[in-house]
Design an enzyme around this catalytic site. Structure first.
Site, PDB file in Angstrom:
ATOM      1  CG  ASP A  41      -2.068   0.971   1.091  1.00  0.00           C
ATOM      2  OD1 ASP A  41      -3.233   0.517   1.076  1.00  0.00           O
ATOM      3  OD2 ASP A  41      -1.815   2.199   0.990  1.00  0.00           O
TER       4      ASP A  41
ATOM      5  CB  THR B  24     -16.833  -0.213  -8.732  1.00  0.00           C
ATOM      6  OG1 THR B  24     -18.030   0.524  -8.579  1.00  0.00           O
ATOM      7  CG2 THR B  24     -16.105   0.355  -9.956  1.00  0.00           C
ATOM      8  CG  ASP B  25     -22.259  -0.828  -8.435  1.00  0.00           C
ATOM      9  OD1 ASP B  25     -21.422   0.086  -8.273  1.00  0.00           O
ATOM     10  OD2 ASP B  25     -23.319  -0.890  -7.768  1.00  0.00           O
ATOM     11  CD  GLU B  26     -19.321   4.301  -8.540  1.00  0.00           C
ATOM     12  OE1 GLU B  26     -19.020   5.301  -9.187  1.00  0.00           O
ATOM     13  OE2 GLU B  26     -19.286   4.249  -7.300  1.00  0.00           O
TER      14      GLU B  26
ATOM     15  CE1 TYR C  97     -13.096   4.071  -8.340  1.00  0.00           C
ATOM     16  CE2 TYR C  97     -15.493   4.198  -8.530  1.00  0.00           C
ATOM     17  CZ  TYR C  97     -14.354   3.539  -8.081  1.00  0.00           C
ATOM     18  OH  TYR C  97     -14.473   2.360  -7.386  1.00  0.00           O
TER      19      TYR C  97
ATOM     20  N   PRO D 191     -24.639  17.287   3.845  1.00  0.00           N
ATOM     21  CG  PRO D 191     -22.500  17.334   2.870  1.00  0.00           C
ATOM     22  CD  PRO D 191     -23.216  17.003   4.147  1.00  0.00           C
TER      23      PRO D 191
ATOM     24  CE  LYS E 285     -11.828  -0.403  -9.670  1.00  0.00           C
ATOM     25  NZ  LYS E 285     -10.723  -0.968  -8.830  1.00  0.00           N
TER      26      LYS E 285
ATOM     27  CD  GLU F  76      -5.975   8.178  -5.729  1.00  0.00           C
ATOM     28  OE1 GLU F  76      -6.927   8.767  -5.172  1.00  0.00           O
ATOM     29  OE2 GLU F  76      -4.825   8.150  -5.243  1.00  0.00           O
TER      30      GLU F  76
ATOM     31  NE  ARG G  55     -20.306  12.385  -6.879  1.00  0.00           N
ATOM     32  CZ  ARG G  55     -20.289  11.216  -6.222  1.00  0.00           C
ATOM     33  NH1 ARG G  55     -20.848  10.150  -6.748  1.00  0.00           N
ATOM     34  NH2 ARG G  55     -19.717  11.128  -5.046  1.00  0.00           N
TER      35      ARG G  55
HETATM   36  P1  NAD Z   1      -9.862   3.320  -0.496  1.00  0.00           P
HETATM   37  O1  NAD Z   1      -9.716   4.590  -1.260  1.00  0.00           O
HETATM   38  O2  NAD Z   1     -10.451   3.364   0.872  1.00  0.00           O
HETATM   39  O3  NAD Z   1      -8.445   2.596  -0.354  1.00  0.00           O
HETATM   40  C1  NAD Z   1      -7.545   2.532  -1.419  1.00  0.00           C
HETATM   41  C2  NAD Z   1      -6.196   2.056  -0.871  1.00  0.00           C
HETATM   42  O4  NAD Z   1      -5.282   1.927  -1.979  1.00  0.00           O
HETATM   43  C3  NAD Z   1      -5.563   3.042   0.115  1.00  0.00           C
HETATM   44  O5  NAD Z   1      -5.040   2.351   1.227  1.00  0.00           O
HETATM   45  C4  NAD Z   1      -4.433   3.685  -0.678  1.00  0.00           C
HETATM   46  O6  NAD Z   1      -3.330   4.099   0.113  1.00  0.00           O
HETATM   47  C5  NAD Z   1      -4.060   2.552  -1.629  1.00  0.00           C
HETATM   48  N1  NAD Z   1      -3.425   3.045  -2.855  1.00  0.00           N
HETATM   49  C6  NAD Z   1      -3.846   4.054  -3.657  1.00  0.00           C
HETATM   50  N2  NAD Z   1      -2.999   4.205  -4.691  1.00  0.00           N
HETATM   51  C7  NAD Z   1      -2.035   3.275  -4.540  1.00  0.00           C
HETATM   52  C8  NAD Z   1      -0.878   2.908  -5.302  1.00  0.00           C
HETATM   53  N3  NAD Z   1      -0.565   3.565  -6.414  1.00  0.00           N
HETATM   54  N4  NAD Z   1      -0.125   1.887  -4.871  1.00  0.00           N
HETATM   55  C9  NAD Z   1      -0.431   1.222  -3.734  1.00  0.00           C
HETATM   56  N5  NAD Z   1      -1.504   1.520  -2.970  1.00  0.00           N
HETATM   57  C10 NAD Z   1      -2.294   2.529  -3.378  1.00  0.00           C
HETATM   58  O7  NAD Z   1     -10.697   2.357  -1.453  1.00  0.00           O
HETATM   59  P2  NAD Z   1     -11.790   1.248  -1.065  1.00  0.00           P
HETATM   60  O8  NAD Z   1     -13.111   1.915  -0.893  1.00  0.00           O
HETATM   61  O9  NAD Z   1     -11.265   0.390   0.013  1.00  0.00           O
HETATM   62  O10 NAD Z   1     -11.864   0.431  -2.422  1.00  0.00           O
HETATM   63  C11 NAD Z   1     -10.991  -0.674  -2.636  1.00  0.00           C
HETATM   64  C12 NAD Z   1     -11.261  -1.254  -4.015  1.00  0.00           C
HETATM   65  O11 NAD Z   1     -12.622  -1.674  -4.099  1.00  0.00           O
HETATM   66  C13 NAD Z   1     -11.072  -0.231  -5.146  1.00  0.00           C
HETATM   67  O12 NAD Z   1     -10.471  -0.881  -6.225  1.00  0.00           O
HETATM   68  C14 NAD Z   1     -12.481   0.215  -5.495  1.00  0.00           C
HETATM   69  O13 NAD Z   1     -12.574   0.577  -6.851  1.00  0.00           O
HETATM   70  C15 NAD Z   1     -13.268  -1.058  -5.202  1.00  0.00           C
HETATM   71  N6  NAD Z   1     -14.683  -0.866  -4.812  1.00  0.00           N
HETATM   72  C16 NAD Z   1     -15.024   0.023  -3.831  1.00  0.00           C
HETATM   73  C17 NAD Z   1     -16.358   0.151  -3.433  1.00  0.00           C
HETATM   74  C18 NAD Z   1     -16.761   1.085  -2.315  1.00  0.00           C
HETATM   75  O14 NAD Z   1     -17.969   1.195  -2.027  1.00  0.00           O
HETATM   76  N7  NAD Z   1     -15.863   1.725  -1.613  1.00  0.00           N
HETATM   77  C19 NAD Z   1     -17.330  -0.633  -4.048  1.00  0.00           C
HETATM   78  C20 NAD Z   1     -16.945  -1.535  -5.045  1.00  0.00           C
HETATM   79  C21 NAD Z   1     -15.615  -1.650  -5.408  1.00  0.00           C
HETATM   80  P1  TYD Z   2     -20.235   7.972  -2.476  1.00  0.00           P
HETATM   81  O1  TYD Z   2     -20.133   7.463  -1.079  1.00  0.00           O
HETATM   82  O2  TYD Z   2     -19.292   9.025  -2.931  1.00  0.00           O
HETATM   83  O3  TYD Z   2     -20.196   6.698  -3.436  1.00  0.00           O
HETATM   84  P2  TYD Z   2     -20.423   6.613  -5.045  1.00  0.00           P
HETATM   85  O4  TYD Z   2     -20.467   7.959  -5.641  1.00  0.00           O
HETATM   86  O5  TYD Z   2     -19.217   5.844  -5.462  1.00  0.00           O
HETATM   87  O6  TYD Z   2     -21.709   5.870  -5.223  1.00  0.00           O
HETATM   88  O7  TYD Z   2     -21.700   8.553  -2.690  1.00  0.00           O
HETATM   89  C1  TYD Z   2     -22.849   7.741  -2.549  1.00  0.00           C
HETATM   90  C2  TYD Z   2     -24.035   8.543  -3.009  1.00  0.00           C
HETATM   91  O8  TYD Z   2     -24.222   9.642  -2.098  1.00  0.00           O
HETATM   92  C3  TYD Z   2     -23.871   9.165  -4.385  1.00  0.00           C
HETATM   93  O9  TYD Z   2     -25.123   9.144  -5.056  1.00  0.00           O
HETATM   94  C4  TYD Z   2     -23.460  10.598  -4.095  1.00  0.00           C
HETATM   95  C5  TYD Z   2     -24.164  10.892  -2.778  1.00  0.00           C
HETATM   96  N1  TYD Z   2     -23.488  11.852  -1.881  1.00  0.00           N
HETATM   97  C6  TYD Z   2     -24.186  12.945  -1.346  1.00  0.00           C
HETATM   98  O10 TYD Z   2     -25.394  13.133  -1.612  1.00  0.00           O
HETATM   99  N2  TYD Z   2     -23.522  13.781  -0.501  1.00  0.00           N
HETATM  100  C7  TYD Z   2     -22.221  13.612  -0.185  1.00  0.00           C
HETATM  101  O11 TYD Z   2     -21.658  14.445   0.570  1.00  0.00           O
HETATM  102  C8  TYD Z   2     -21.514  12.482  -0.730  1.00  0.00           C
HETATM  103  C9  TYD Z   2     -20.059  12.251  -0.398  1.00  0.00           C
HETATM  104  C10 TYD Z   2     -22.192  11.631  -1.565  1.00  0.00           C
END
Ligand code: NAD
Ligand code: TYD
Length: 360
Positions: free
Chosen positions: A41, A141-143, A167, A222, A171, A92, A299
């Site tokens: 990491d 991700t589903d996005e 983003y 917000p 992905k 990211e 957004r």
């Molecule tokens: P996060 O942003 O919380 O964590 C990302 C981690 O990756 C951090 O610890 C960061 O330091 C590390 N990192 C970033 N750039 C790096 C690099 N160049 N080299 C090494 N480490 C690096 O993300 P998360 O929410 O834990 O998501 C993890 C994975 O799951 C991602 O690939 C994301 O696309 C995927 N994902 C996230 C969600 C969600 O709801 N958060 C849902 C579906 C999939």
């Molecule tokens: P987020 O947690 O950023 O996940 P993603 O955009 O990857 O789905 O946001 C979840 C939803 O919440 C998204 O529709 C954007 C909305 N949102 C707000 O309404 N206010 C906020 O301050 C944030 C961060 C997100």
């Protein structure tokens, strides 16, 4: 997954200091204490080594502060640690930051994934010659599927990709590389596409932790646009059991959608969090918490609805989420109440500057 008849693995977990990665590292170390666990990491703003502090003394655990784009480092780790399984979380991950500055998203999500795949491809023959099987799990991700209309069917594994944000575009690109490495080189890759996670160790910028923390600080909540954007929500520990299942039972070359079957409009989710906070923290000064809800500018390019059809992983691999969104959110609010020492230091000047830019 039963631990009884299994050969220990040597697993490289990228992004293991982030939200989902750290929950997965804890899950893996608890479930498979005989496995070698190497976390790579780069500790960006979203990475927090303190989340893994209780594991640092364990002999089977190693933390490496490094970048997935560093090919020499990745190659050395694969060889040195005889890695057989890569679980790739590093990314990211925040849509709003990708709108402000997409460069880092291309660098880490696209180039970084390519570097990992390429290093694993070069290393893989040595693994098979040693009689071992390998796996590269690409966590996505589903996005990548884009935005649904209210009556559209949920995303399935055959839904075409239509990413709308920098983003999700980055992905999607990395998913295509993982797929291509299976088809072209026979590298055993699996892709998972999961819905929105929530739970412990979630960086404050995302919806659920942001709302919890702002309620605790008495700050406005917000909500973007009309608050009617819909997301499918999954408790992070359930995502971890799904990934565990995929690693042990999934078929290389396949994609598995993972979701909670919990479609909720943002405003309803925020109101659920407010209700839980009012119940669990009755002494907070602002009551009811709902009075803090503030609608803000939407957004850019905000996807309207995501929904996941998780039939494949449920029927083929036998995975199901264990908690409802009500129960998972309750546990999450309790966690943020009990762990101020974890989240407070994250509200840095850098974070405040980011916050001011997005919510000005
Ligand atoms: P996060 O942003 O919380 O964590 C990302 C981690 O990756 C951090 O610890 C960061 O330091 C590390 N990192 C970033 N750039 C790096 C690099 N160049 N080299 C090494 N480490 C690096 O993300 P998360 O929410 O834990 O998501 C993890 C994975 O799951 C991602 O690939 C994301 O696309 C995927 N994902 C996230 C969600 C969600 O709801 N958060 C849902 C579906 C999939
Ligand atoms: P987020 O947690 O950023 O996940 P993603 O955009 O990857 O789905 O946001 C979840 C939803 O919440 C998204 O529709 C954007 C909305 N949102 C707000 O309404 N206010 C906020 O301050 C944030 C961060 C997100």
């Amino acid at each position: 997954m039963s631990n009884s008849s299994r050969t220990p693995r040597s697993i490289l977990i990228t992004g293991g200091a982030g939200f989902i990665g750290s929950n997965f590292v804890h899950h893996w170390c608890e479930s498979y204490p005989d496995d070698r666990v190497v976390v790579l990491d780069a500790l960006t703003y979203a990475g927090n080594r303190a989340t893994l502090a209780d594991l640092e003394e364990k002999p089977k655990f190693r933390f490496v502060d490094g970048d997935i784009c560093d090919r020499d480092l990745v190659e050395t780790l694969l060889r040195e640690e005889s890695i057989d399984t890569v679980a790739h979380f590093a990314a990211e991950s925040h849509v709003d930051r990708s709108i402000l500055g997409p460069d880092a998203f291309v660098q880490t999500n696209v180039i970084g994934t390519f570097v990992l795949l390429e290093a694993f491809r070069q290393y893989y023959p040595a693994l098979t010659e040693a009689g071992k099987s390998g796996l590269f799990l690409h966590v996505s991700t589903d996005e990548v599927y884009g935005s649904l209309e209210p009556d559209d069917p949920a995303f399935s594994e055959t839904t075409s990709y239509e990413p709308n944000s920098p983003y999700s575009a980055s992905k999607a690109s990395s998913d295509h590389f993982a797929r291509a490495y299976f088809h072209t080189y026979g590298l055993p890759t699996i892709i998972t596409n999961c819905s929105n996670n929530y739970g412990p160790y979630h960086f404050p910028e995302k919806l659920v932790p942001l709302m919890c923390i702002n309620m605790l600080l008495g700050k406005p909540l917000p909500v973007y646009g009309d608050g009617l954007n819909v997301r499918d929500w999954l408790f992070v520990r359930d995502h971890c059991t799904a990934l565990d299942t995929v690693i042990h039972l999934g078929k290389p070359g396949e994609t598995y959608n993972i979701g909670g079957n919990n479609e909720v409009a943002n405003i309803d989710l925020v109101k659920m969090l407010c209700g839980l906070m009012d119940e669990l923290a009755p002494n907070l000064p602002t009551r009811p918490s709902e009075s803090l809800i503030t609608y803000v500018k939407d957004r850019a390019g905000h996807d309207r609805r995501y929904a996941i059809d998780a039939t494949k992983i449920e029927t083929e691999l036998g995975w199901k989420p264990s908690v409802t969104v009500e129960e998972g959110l309750r546990q999450t609010v309790e966690w943020y109440l009990a762990n101020e020492a974890w989240w407070k230091p994250l509200l840095s000047a850098e974070y405040q500057a980011y916050y001011d830019t997005v919510y000005q």
